[in-house]
Design a protein around this motif. Sequence first.
Motif, mmCIF file in Angstrom:
data_model
loop_
_atom_site.group_PDB
_atom_site.id
_atom_site.type_symbol
_atom_site.label_atom_id
_atom_site.label_comp_id
_atom_site.label_asym_id
_atom_site.label_seq_id
_atom_site.Cartn_x
_atom_site.Cartn_y
_atom_site.Cartn_z
ATOM 1 N N PRO A 24 0.816 -1.225 0.000
ATOM 2 C CA PRO A 24 0.000 0.000 0.000
ATOM 3 C C PRO A 24 0.850 1.277 0.000
ATOM 4 O O PRO A 24 0.495 2.265 -0.648
ATOM 5 N N THR A 25 1.977 1.251 0.705
ATOM 6 C CA THR A 25 2.861 2.423 0.722
ATOM 7 C C THR A 25 3.482 2.636 -0.647
ATOM 8 O O THR A 25 3.542 3.775 -1.145
ATOM 9 N N ILE A 26 3.919 1.560 -1.285
ATOM 10 C CA ILE A 26 4.482 1.662 -2.640
ATOM 11 C C ILE A 26 3.411 2.196 -3.591
ATOM 12 O O ILE A 26 3.681 3.072 -4.411
ATOM 13 N N SER A 27 2.190 1.684 -3.475
ATOM 14 C CA SER A 27 1.095 2.148 -4.333
ATOM 15 C C SER A 27 0.847 3.646 -4.147
ATOM 16 O O SER A 27 0.598 4.364 -5.119
ATOM 17 N N HIS A 28 0.911 4.115 -2.916
ATOM 18 C CA HIS A 28 0.733 5.543 -2.645
ATOM 19 C C HIS A 28 1.822 6.356 -3.361
ATOM 20 O O HIS A 28 1.531 7.342 -4.045
ATOM 21 N N HIS A 29 3.070 5.940 -3.195
ATOM 22 C CA HIS A 29 4.176 6.652 -3.853
ATOM 23 C C HIS A 29 4.026 6.621 -5.374
ATOM 24 O O HIS A 29 4.248 7.630 -6.053
ATOM 25 N N MET A 30 3.632 5.473 -5.902
ATOM 26 C CA MET A 30 3.498 5.343 -7.354
ATOM 27 C C MET A 30 2.338 6.191 -7.876
ATOM 28 O O MET A 30 2.417 6.749 -8.967
ATOM 29 N N ARG A 31 1.286 6.312 -7.096
ATOM 30 C CA ARG A 31 0.158 7.174 -7.493
ATOM 31 C C ARG A 31 0.632 8.617 -7.639
ATOM 32 O O ARG A 31 0.302 9.302 -8.614
ATOM 33 N N LEU A 32 1.436 9.091 -6.683
ATOM 34 C CA LEU A 32 1.944 10.463 -6.745
ATOM 35 C C LEU A 32 2.874 10.659 -7.943
ATOM 36 O O LEU A 32 2.832 11.693 -8.609
ATOM 37 N N LEU A 33 3.699 9.651 -8.234
ATOM 38 C CA LEU A 33 4.584 9.742 -9.400
ATOM 39 C C LEU A 33 3.776 9.747 -10.692
ATOM 40 O O LEU A 33 4.103 10.471 -11.636
ATOM 41 N N ALA A 34 2.707 8.954 -10.730
ATOM 42 C CA ALA A 34 1.854 8.911 -11.925
ATOM 43 C C ALA A 34 1.104 10.239 -12.093
ATOM 44 O O ALA A 34 1.015 10.772 -13.204
ATOM 45 N N GLU A 35 0.578 10.790 -10.995
ATOM 46 C CA GLU A 35 -0.134 12.071 -11.068
ATOM 47 C C GLU A 35 0.789 13.204 -11.516
ATOM 48 O O GLU A 35 0.342 14.169 -12.123
ATOM 49 N N SER A 36 2.058 13.073 -11.224
ATOM 50 C CA SER A 36 3.041 14.089 -11.623
ATOM 51 C C SER A 36 3.555 13.859 -13.040
ATOM 52 O O SER A 36 4.312 14.673 -13.551
ATOM 53 N N GLY A 37 3.160 12.735 -13.650
ATOM 54 C CA GLY A 37 3.532 12.469 -15.034
ATOM 55 C C GLY A 37 4.863 11.758 -15.228
ATOM 56 O O GLY A 37 5.318 11.597 -16.356
ATOM 57 N N PHE A 38 5.497 11.320 -14.145
ATOM 58 C CA PHE A 38 6.803 10.673 -14.262
ATOM 59 C C PHE A 38 6.715 9.201 -14.633
ATOM 60 O O PHE A 38 7.694 8.620 -15.104
ATOM 61 N N VAL A 39 5.568 8.595 -14.408
ATOM 62 C CA VAL A 39 5.341 7.203 -14.806
ATOM 63 C C VAL A 39 3.923 7.076 -15.357
ATOM 64 O O VAL A 39 3.052 7.899 -15.059
ATOM 65 N N THR A 40 3.729 6.039 -16.165
ATOM 66 C CA THR A 40 2.372 5.681 -16.568
ATOM 67 C C THR A 40 2.013 4.390 -15.850
ATOM 68 O O THR A 40 2.893 3.636 -15.422
ATOM 69 N N ARG A 41 0.743 4.135 -15.743
ATOM 70 C CA ARG A 41 0.229 2.979 -15.005
ATOM 71 C C ARG A 41 -0.640 2.154 -15.939
ATOM 72 O O ARG A 41 -1.496 2.697 -16.633
ATOM 73 N N GLU A 42 -0.411 0.834 -15.942
ATOM 74 C CA GLU A 42 -1.215 -0.066 -16.765
ATOM 75 C C GLU A 42 -1.558 -1.305 -15.950
ATOM 76 O O GLU A 42 -0.673 -1.977 -15.420
ATOM 77 N N ARG A 43 -2.846 -1.593 -15.851
ATOM 78 C CA ARG A 43 -3.287 -2.780 -15.110
ATOM 79 C C ARG A 43 -3.382 -3.961 -16.065
ATOM 80 O O ARG A 43 -3.941 -3.858 -17.152
ATOM 81 N N ARG A 44 -2.806 -5.072 -15.619
ATOM 82 C CA ARG A 44 -2.900 -6.342 -16.349
ATOM 83 C C ARG A 44 -3.361 -7.406 -15.364
ATOM 84 O O ARG A 44 -2.561 -7.902 -14.570
ATOM 85 N N GLY A 45 -4.630 -7.696 -15.404
ATOM 86 C CA GLY A 45 -5.186 -8.636 -14.430
ATOM 87 C C GLY A 45 -5.094 -8.040 -13.047
ATOM 88 O O GLY A 45 -5.535 -6.922 -12.808
ATOM 89 N N LYS A 46 -4.464 -8.761 -12.127
ATOM 90 C CA LYS A 46 -4.338 -8.241 -10.763
ATOM 91 C C LYS A 46 -3.056 -7.434 -10.559
ATOM 92 O O LYS A 46 -2.857 -6.856 -9.501
ATOM 93 N N TRP A 47 -2.203 -7.367 -11.569
ATOM 94 C CA TRP A 47 -0.935 -6.652 -11.431
ATOM 95 C C TRP A 47 -0.979 -5.303 -12.130
ATOM 96 O O TRP A 47 -1.645 -5.122 -13.139
ATOM 97 N N VAL A 48 -0.242 -4.369 -11.571
ATOM 98 C CA VAL A 48 -0.112 -3.044 -12.169
ATOM 99 C C VAL A 48 1.341 -2.857 -12.582
ATOM 100 O O VAL A 48 2.263 -3.147 -11.809
ATOM 101 N N TYR A 49 1.520 -2.408 -13.812
ATOM 102 C CA TYR A 49 2.856 -2.147 -14.353
ATOM 103 C C TYR A 49 3.045 -0.652 -14.502
ATOM 104 O O TYR A 49 2.150 0.067 -14.945
#
Length: 136
Positions: free
Chosen positions: A74-99
Amino acid sequence: MTITPTPPEHQGQDVCLACACEATPRPNDDRGLERELKALADPARLRLLRIIAAHPGGRACICQLTEPLGLTQPTISHHMRLLAESGFVTRERRGKWVYYTIMPEALADLARRLTDLAASGTESHVSVCASSGAAG
């Protein structure tokens, strides 16, 4: 360029004390930059970006990010959400995993804007100091 006389309160000073910013930036101008810098200011998020960038194609599954940092998912997901909102990463869901995929162009754009800011700050300092009669 017109050079105006040095104000009496600054005459005889070697340091430019009159170089306060004459044009205050509008808050909206800096909100995006502020959000991006805040996203990168956290050591865990910087490490996450480095880990993702080191993976083939700059792409990593969330499952590959928890162990290296020793943080919970959950902590990693929080950090990744902030990075995605800032445009530094994109997020793609594949089944139960997020890349997550790093966006090098977003980092390059940030670097360009910071370089522009530094250059304009230098130019503004010289310009304001020259117009006040002090050396910059």
